[in-house]
Scaffold this active site. Sequence first.
Site, PDB file in Angstrom:
ATOM      1  N   LYS A 124       0.811  -1.215   0.000  1.00 31.66           N
ATOM      2  CA  LYS A 124       0.000   0.000   0.000  1.00 31.66           C
ATOM      3  C   LYS A 124       0.843   1.262   0.000  1.00 31.66           C
ATOM      4  CE  LYS A 124      -4.190  -1.741   1.775  1.00 31.66           C
ATOM      5  NZ  LYS A 124      -5.342  -1.062   1.213  1.00 31.66           N
ATOM      6  N   ARG A 527      -6.982  -2.617 -11.722  1.00 34.86           N
ATOM      7  CA  ARG A 527      -8.038  -2.858 -10.728  1.00 34.86           C
ATOM      8  C   ARG A 527      -8.492  -1.563 -10.068  1.00 34.86           C
ATOM      9  NH1 ARG A 527      -8.817  -8.125  -8.722  1.00 34.86           N
ATOM     10  NH2 ARG A 527      -7.961  -9.520 -10.286  1.00 34.86           N
ATOM     11  N   TRP A 573     -12.979   0.954   4.217  1.00 39.23           N
ATOM     12  CA  TRP A 573     -13.152   0.748   2.779  1.00 39.23           C
ATOM     13  C   TRP A 573     -14.269   1.601   2.173  1.00 39.23           C
ATOM     14  CZ3 TRP A 573     -12.145  -5.309   2.612  1.00 39.23           C
ATOM     15  CH2 TRP A 573     -10.755  -5.501   2.692  1.00 39.23           C
ATOM     16  N   CYS A 655      -6.881 -10.262   7.252  1.00 36.79           N
ATOM     17  CA  CYS A 655      -5.912 -10.534   6.193  1.00 36.79           C
ATOM     18  C   CYS A 655      -4.612  -9.825   6.593  1.00 36.79           C
ATOM     19  CB  CYS A 655      -6.371  -9.951   4.875  1.00 36.79           C
ATOM     20  SG  CYS A 655      -8.035 -10.399   4.439  1.00 36.79           S
ATOM     21  N   HIS A 706      -4.641 -17.297  -2.588  1.00 38.22           N
ATOM     22  CA  HIS A 706      -4.402 -16.410  -3.731  1.00 38.22           C
ATOM     23  C   HIS A 706      -3.770 -17.146  -4.895  1.00 38.22           C
ATOM     24  CE1 HIS A 706      -4.536 -13.973  -0.063  1.00 38.22           C
ATOM     25  NE2 HIS A 706      -5.263 -13.176  -0.817  1.00 38.22           N
TER      26      HIS A 706
HETATM   27  N1  GLN Z   1     -15.573 -13.522   4.787  1.00 38.25           N
HETATM   28  C1  GLN Z   1     -14.854 -12.930   3.716  1.00 38.25           C
HETATM   29  C2  GLN Z   1     -14.667 -13.933   2.594  1.00 38.25           C
HETATM   30  O1  GLN Z   1     -14.490 -15.064   2.856  1.00 38.25           O
HETATM   31  C3  GLN Z   1     -13.505 -12.426   4.158  1.00 38.25           C
HETATM   32  C4  GLN Z   1     -12.749 -11.766   3.022  1.00 38.25           C
HETATM   33  C5  GLN Z   1     -11.477 -11.094   3.413  1.00 38.25           C
HETATM   34  O2  GLN Z   1     -10.930 -11.340   4.446  1.00 38.25           O
HETATM   35  N2  GLN Z   1     -10.948 -10.244   2.572  1.00 38.25           N
HETATM   36  O3  GLN Z   1     -14.657 -13.594   1.452  1.00 38.25           O
HETATM   37 ZN    ZN Z   2      -8.865 -12.376   4.389  1.00 43.61          ZN
END
Ligand code: GLN
Ligand code: ZN
Length: 768
Positions: A124, A527, A573, A655, A706
Amino acid sequence: MPTIHNLGFPRIGKKRELKFALEKYWQGNCSQQALEETAAELRQQHWAEQKHLDFVPAGDFSFYDQVLDTSFLLGNIPEQFKCAESFKKSHLLDQYFSIARGHSFDEHGCDCVHQDLSAGEMTKWFDTNYHYIVPEFRTNTRFSLHPQHLLAQIDQAKKENHRVKPVIIGPVTYLWLGKSKDESDRVELLESLLNVYSELLQLLSEQGIEWVQIDEPVLVTELSEQWRHALRAAYYRLQNIPVKILLTTYFGKLQENLRLSCELPVDGLHINALDNELEVAKVIDWFPSHKVLSLGIINGRNIWKSDLNHLLNWLKPIYERLQERLWLAPSCSLLHVPVDLNSEQKLAAEIKDWLAFAVQKLDELDIINQALIHGVDKVQQQLEENKRCIISRQQSERIHKPQVKSRVASITADMVHRKSAYAVRAKVQQQRFNLPVYPTTTIGSFPQTGDIRRARLQYRSGLLAEVDYLHIIQQEIKRSIDEQEELGLDVLVHGEAERNDMVEYFGELLDGYAFSQFGWVQSYGSRCVKPPILFGDISRPEAMTVKWIKYAQSLTDKPMKGMLTGPVTILNWSFVRDDQSRSETCFQIALAIRDEVRDLERAGISIIQIDEAALREGLPLRKSQWNDYLDWAIKAFRIAANGVQDETQIHTHMCYSEFNDIIEAIAEMDADVITIETSRSDMELLDVFDEFQYPNEIGPGVYDIHSPNIPSVAAMVELLQQASIRIPAQRLWVNPDCGLKTRQWDEVKPALSNMIKATQQLRTALQV
Ligand code: GLN
Ligand code: ZN
């Protein structure tokens, strides 16, 4: 006369033209020339929007990221790319994209050991939601000047008759943003880097450039003496080149760096002037009389109209004192706001009146400028109109809901606490759920298939009746539950098929939110995100998730985990109102989520997860302000989570779990279970638990969602074993490291099946 200018314009385009052109190019559906033409057209349009400024920026346009552009400008290409034959053979632009996005080169032309040519690391940009490609440094890094891309932009602007001010990232910020790949100290590269900067400035001066904007936003962070010294060294070295430097800072206050910023031998300084009258006064006092002071008076990161009359009253005496030494601009590059409010057709007129996107922000700058030069009468009408909008926002019943405000005012201490301590709750919950050791679960979402997206699109555009849409979602929920039962997971989720996005979904169901059609902001590369607009007091007209979770629970005997987004993530967000503190707004959201949590509990849902994916990224730039943020953010989470009985189990998920430095705050969230992302660092992130006794249960993600790769049983057993060295088995959960919505079912099924096998191996080992 004051000089008005801009630090950078959003490049993605009013209708995301750049995004679509890039993606077409990447898919091989358009030529490089066509892509270049789109870029040139966008620049042309963007400069046309800025033509009333005294200087337009050039070099702010980028095909992917301005930091990666800087790496190319300075000839700093990551080592592993440099020696790949196919990289060397490809065209410059393709080289650029392969670093931005990763590339699979088949043949390697040299003997060195290759890591795969994965994309450059992304992180970021300060405390924004924009991500840049992290520059890499080594002891033997050598720089060389490659100015073609920048010069081409300058040429184009000149041909279109603009007075241009090139924008470059400063040498110290460039080093500061990067990472050393071999233990070397990146500050030591400054000397050789400055050779290239000198060469560049020299070249710009030969091109007839008068002013160069050099961005050093590091000046708003806490700097060690070594970095402060680097700044001095850099600007003393660059001072003799015959081009004027506007040293540019943004995103915060200078504070302890104020004197240093004033003293560096440059020709002008830009500072963030928002909510910063005291510091501006100090700078004016400190400032040598030959320097230009540029004030960032229009908020470049949010979407509210400025109060122009208020600004003018403040600026008039400053202008009288500084005269033509006063420059005015937005606080930072407008990269962080959408392009043009005029594109919006669906926003309520009243709400639209309160907003300003990039184009409107530059109009505001112009009005201020006119008023300072010619007096307020010249722009009487615009100022009246602005006043009307400001008053409308102050008084609107859409915004101000006394019941919501008084509810926040009456939050009591016991609302912030669970009834009993974790140890007591854990026992009650163990009796209730009787879960095996190493319970397995997932983070919430299952694949958002093309079918789901299509159905939602059709439903939204009126082509699909509500009953049919609901039916499709129910089918999806059933499918994900069947899959989970077959896999043998212990705690199930409904899969989030009904959600487009984890924040937008709740925003749409809460009062106090508005949505734009084209309010896109670049997040990384092509994005974009379209943050919902949080304009008013937040309340929840009705339950938001209960019917879905109840339906899901009705299909299984296993516990169904209700899934919510937490108040801090919803706040971080969104575009957030600026007429009250962020903490106040966050508490309002927290109360709405608390009501939802209690409704879920009442509906018989026994486990509830409240995601705080974005908690960490809300940390202020300066560490000295972290505690203040964490105090209210954690409190907000606790208000949301803690209205339940002991036997209800609260989960949270985060995350980017690089949270060694905030682990105590994380523990204070007091969730019964936290699931975190750790797989990519081979559980290294868990080192913190050697020192800190985390009291509750943890699910360290055992595989990286990912990547499309199917994780092996052995790899996950290994990770779990490592985790169990730090966290006792009784408090360990097994789960992937994030939601699965971006994956395909044929990736998810074998991955989870291996995860269950790994868990079984560990359980068996425990029994022996
Ligand atoms: N509960 C959300 C999902 O599973 C969590 C997403 C995230 O942590 N970015 O998509
Ligand atoms: Zn996550």
